[in-house]
Design a protein around this motif. Structure first.
Motif, PDB file in Angstrom:
ATOM      1  N   GLU A 125       0.826  -1.367  -0.122  1.00 50.87           N
ATOM      2  CA  GLU A 125       0.137   0.005  -0.095  1.00 50.87           C
ATOM      3  C   GLU A 125       0.798   1.502   0.094  1.00 50.87           C
ATOM      4  N   PRO A 126       1.739   1.665  -0.857  1.00 46.39           N
ATOM      5  CA  PRO A 126       2.710   2.660  -0.894  1.00 46.39           C
ATOM      6  C   PRO A 126       1.898   4.088  -1.276  1.00 46.39           C
ATOM      7  N   SER A 127       0.601   3.977  -1.452  1.00 51.06           N
ATOM      8  CA  SER A 127      -0.091   5.194  -1.755  1.00 51.06           C
ATOM      9  C   SER A 127      -0.997   5.461  -0.655  1.00 51.06           C
ATOM     10  N   LEU A 128      -1.125   4.774   0.602  1.00 52.07           N
ATOM     11  CA  LEU A 128      -2.203   4.865   1.284  1.00 52.07           C
ATOM     12  C   LEU A 128      -1.925   6.189   2.098  1.00 52.07           C
ATOM     13  N   GLY A 129      -3.087   6.983   2.337  1.00 57.14           N
ATOM     14  CA  GLY A 129      -2.971   8.286   2.993  1.00 57.14           C
ATOM     15  C   GLY A 129      -2.283   9.357   2.346  1.00 57.14           C
ATOM     16  N   LEU A 130      -1.989   9.206   1.198  1.00 61.38           N
ATOM     17  CA  LEU A 130      -1.048  10.491   0.509  1.00 61.38           C
ATOM     18  C   LEU A 130      -1.931  11.054  -0.486  1.00 61.38           C
ATOM     19  N   ALA A 131      -1.376  12.619  -0.462  1.00 57.31           N
ATOM     20  CA  ALA A 131      -2.235  13.370  -1.466  1.00 57.31           C
ATOM     21  C   ALA A 131      -1.911  12.965  -2.785  1.00 57.31           C
ATOM     22  N   PRO A 132      -3.006  13.362  -3.551  1.00 59.86           N
ATOM     23  CA  PRO A 132      -3.025  12.844  -5.175  1.00 59.86           C
ATOM     24  C   PRO A 132      -1.600  13.082  -5.953  1.00 59.86           C
ATOM     25  N   LEU A 133      -0.918  14.347  -5.648  1.00 56.03           N
ATOM     26  CA  LEU A 133       0.202  14.923  -6.033  1.00 56.03           C
ATOM     27  C   LEU A 133       1.433  13.829  -5.651  1.00 56.03           C
ATOM     28  N   MET A 134       1.301  13.568  -4.472  1.00 55.30           N
ATOM     29  CA  MET A 134       2.304  12.747  -3.820  1.00 55.30           C
ATOM     30  C   MET A 134       2.201  11.178  -4.553  1.00 55.30           C
ATOM     31  N   VAL A 135       1.199  10.780  -4.635  1.00 57.80           N
ATOM     32  CA  VAL A 135       0.846   9.259  -5.172  1.00 57.80           C
ATOM     33  C   VAL A 135       1.445   9.252  -6.511  1.00 57.80           C
ATOM     34  N   GLU A 136       1.105  10.334  -7.434  1.00 59.86           N
ATOM     35  CA  GLU A 136       1.783  10.496  -8.551  1.00 59.86           C
ATOM     36  C   GLU A 136       3.176  10.186  -8.699  1.00 59.86           C
ATOM     37  N   ARG A 137       3.871  10.903  -7.753  1.00 59.27           N
ATOM     38  CA  ARG A 137       5.529  10.752  -7.699  1.00 59.27           C
ATOM     39  C   ARG A 137       5.627   9.412  -7.314  1.00 59.27           C
ATOM     40  N   ILE A 138       5.069   8.977  -6.231  1.00 61.08           N
ATOM     41  CA  ILE A 138       5.551   7.346  -5.784  1.00 61.08           C
ATOM     42  C   ILE A 138       5.354   6.500  -6.974  1.00 61.08           C
ATOM     43  N   PHE A 139       4.172   6.571  -7.822  1.00 59.67           N
ATOM     44  CA  PHE A 139       4.179   5.638  -8.840  1.00 59.67           C
ATOM     45  C   PHE A 139       4.931   6.039  -9.742  1.00 59.67           C
ATOM     46  N   ALA A 140       5.400   7.102 -10.208  1.00 58.27           N
ATOM     47  CA  ALA A 140       6.428   7.480 -11.166  1.00 58.27           C
ATOM     48  C   ALA A 140       7.706   6.759 -10.793  1.00 58.27           C
ATOM     49  N   THR A 141       7.975   6.638  -9.364  1.00 56.74           N
ATOM     50  CA  THR A 141       9.393   6.168  -9.000  1.00 56.74           C
ATOM     51  C   THR A 141       9.106   4.736  -9.085  1.00 56.74           C
ATOM     52  N   ILE A 142       8.131   4.031  -8.886  1.00 57.29           N
ATOM     53  CA  ILE A 142       7.774   2.659  -8.816  1.00 57.29           C
ATOM     54  C   ILE A 142       7.943   2.298 -10.604  1.00 57.29           C
ATOM     55  N   ALA A 143       7.493   2.862 -11.229  1.00 55.96           N
ATOM     56  CA  ALA A 143       7.656   2.731 -12.681  1.00 55.96           C
ATOM     57  C   ALA A 143       9.088   2.823 -13.219  1.00 55.96           C
ATOM     58  N   GLN A 144       9.996   3.853 -12.254  1.00 58.15           N
ATOM     59  CA  GLN A 144      11.267   3.936 -12.733  1.00 58.15           C
ATOM     60  C   GLN A 144      11.974   2.419 -12.262  1.00 58.15           C
ATOM     61  N   LEU A 145      11.605   1.945 -10.904  1.00 63.24           N
ATOM     62  CA  LEU A 145      12.245   0.965 -10.368  1.00 63.24           C
ATOM     63  C   LEU A 145      11.968  -0.112 -11.463  1.00 63.24           C
ATOM     64  N   LYS A 146      10.737  -0.411 -12.003  1.00 57.67           N
ATOM     65  CA  LYS A 146      10.685  -1.503 -13.020  1.00 57.67           C
ATOM     66  C   LYS A 146      11.187  -1.416 -14.151  1.00 57.67           C
ATOM     67  N   GLU A 147      11.560  -0.131 -14.829  1.00 54.50           N
ATOM     68  CA  GLU A 147      12.282   0.147 -15.763  1.00 54.50           C
ATOM     69  C   GLU A 147      13.659  -0.351 -15.772  1.00 54.50           C
ATOM     70  N   ARG A 148      14.156  -0.282 -14.454  1.00 56.31           N
ATOM     71  CA  ARG A 148      15.555  -0.665 -14.071  1.00 56.31           C
ATOM     72  C   ARG A 148      15.819  -2.202 -13.876  1.00 56.31           C
ATOM     73  N   GLY A 149      14.602  -2.913 -14.036  1.00 60.51           N
ATOM     74  CA  GLY A 149      14.826  -4.187 -13.966  1.00 60.51           C
ATOM     75  C   GLY A 149      14.603  -4.942 -12.520  1.00 60.51           C
ATOM     76  N   ARG A 150      13.806  -3.942 -11.724  1.00 58.72           N
ATOM     77  CA  ARG A 150      13.656  -4.579 -10.014  1.00 58.72           C
ATOM     78  C   ARG A 150      12.234  -5.453 -10.399  1.00 58.72           C
ATOM     79  N   THR A 151      12.309  -6.715  -9.571  1.00 60.93           N
ATOM     80  CA  THR A 151      11.042  -7.539  -9.424  1.00 60.93           C
ATOM     81  C   THR A 151      10.377  -7.161  -8.378  1.00 60.93           C
ATOM     82  N   ILE A 152       9.034  -6.846  -8.457  1.00 58.51           N
ATOM     83  CA  ILE A 152       8.217  -6.188  -7.528  1.00 58.51           C
ATOM     84  C   ILE A 152       7.032  -6.954  -7.303  1.00 58.51           C
ATOM     85  N   LEU A 153       6.370  -7.347  -6.112  1.00 59.80           N
ATOM     86  CA  LEU A 153       5.234  -7.704  -5.829  1.00 59.80           C
ATOM     87  C   LEU A 153       4.502  -6.407  -4.979  1.00 59.80           C
TER      88      LEU A 153
END
Length: 241
Positions: free
Chosen positions: A162-190
């Protein structure tokens, strides 16, 4: 990389998980979605060794970790970023991050320094606040810190709860942009996530968990258009559970 087969977990008389099976391949981002109380957090806590199953098996890169201690699981390459962040509020940002590498041997000091630089590059706000107490950060900044701390163990598999739990919409966007970056770098994520729209945006595949059972699974793009998922989890106007 990860295979969970017929997992059962109980809290006393309550059957939290009832035969959960899932898999995560190397380099994949797999989402686990479901309503509150479905068993999503229980699944992650069991994988990371914080709970013991009554039945089933968990295999990570060919190693049976079903009843392994949590520190052993971390040493094998699984890192868990928990719901609610759970940072150390009285420690600085830099101290919190270094704690994420506490299980790594002294011989990896240079690699730990490299990973710290990587985390601070990934989260520039943490660089600016590296000497600031973790408890003085905003909720979004604390979430960045929690993810960064999890990355400091150099995990092969990252569990995000639940990385977006309780966060403002703008911060949610930032967190998911980072998660997408981690995926692009080859990270394996559940990823366990209440915001189903964002989860489907970044996931390769997804599982739907209802009252302790997997009821649907498949490519994220296919599940997004499934009528049951649309009605139960996407909702009118993008409301997600």
């Amino acid at each position: 990389m990860l295979e969970v087969v017929d997992l059962h977990v109980r809290y006393g008389a309550i059957r939290a998980l009832q035969g959960v099976s899932l898999r995560v391949a190397e380099g994949e981002l797999v989402a686990l979605i479901g309503s509150n109380g479905a068993g999503k957090t229980t699944t992650l806590r069991t994988i990371s060794g914080l709970l013991r199953p009554t039945q089933g098996s968990i295999t990570f890169e060919g190693v049976d970790i079903t009843r392994a201690a949590s520190d052993r699981i971390v040493s094998l390459g699984i890192s868990h970023c928990p719901e609610g962040r759970r940072i150390f509020g009285g420690l600085t940002v830099a101290e919190n991050l270094r704690l994420g590498a506490v299980s790594r041997p002294r011989s990896e000091a240079a690699a730990v320094a490299e990973d710290l630089a990587m985390v601070l590059e990934l989260f520039p706000l943490l660089r600016e606040r590296r000497d600031q107490a973790g408890g003085t950060l905003s909720g979004g900044e604390q979430q960045m810190l929690a993810i960064g701390r999890a990355l400091m163990s150099r995990p092969r598999l990252l569990l995000l709860d639940e990385p977006s739990l309780g966060l403002a919409p703008l911060m949610v966007e930032r967190i998911f942009a980072t998660i997408a970056q981690l995926k692009e770098r080859g990270r394996t994520i559940l990823l366990v996530e209440q915001n189903v729209h964002h989860a489907f945006d970044v996931a390769d595949r997804a599982y739907v968990l209802e009252t302790g059972r997997i009821t649907l699974d498949g490519p994220a793009g296919v599940l997004r258009s499934d009528p049951k998922v649309e009605q139960s989890y996407l909702g009118v106007g993008g409301v997600a559970l």
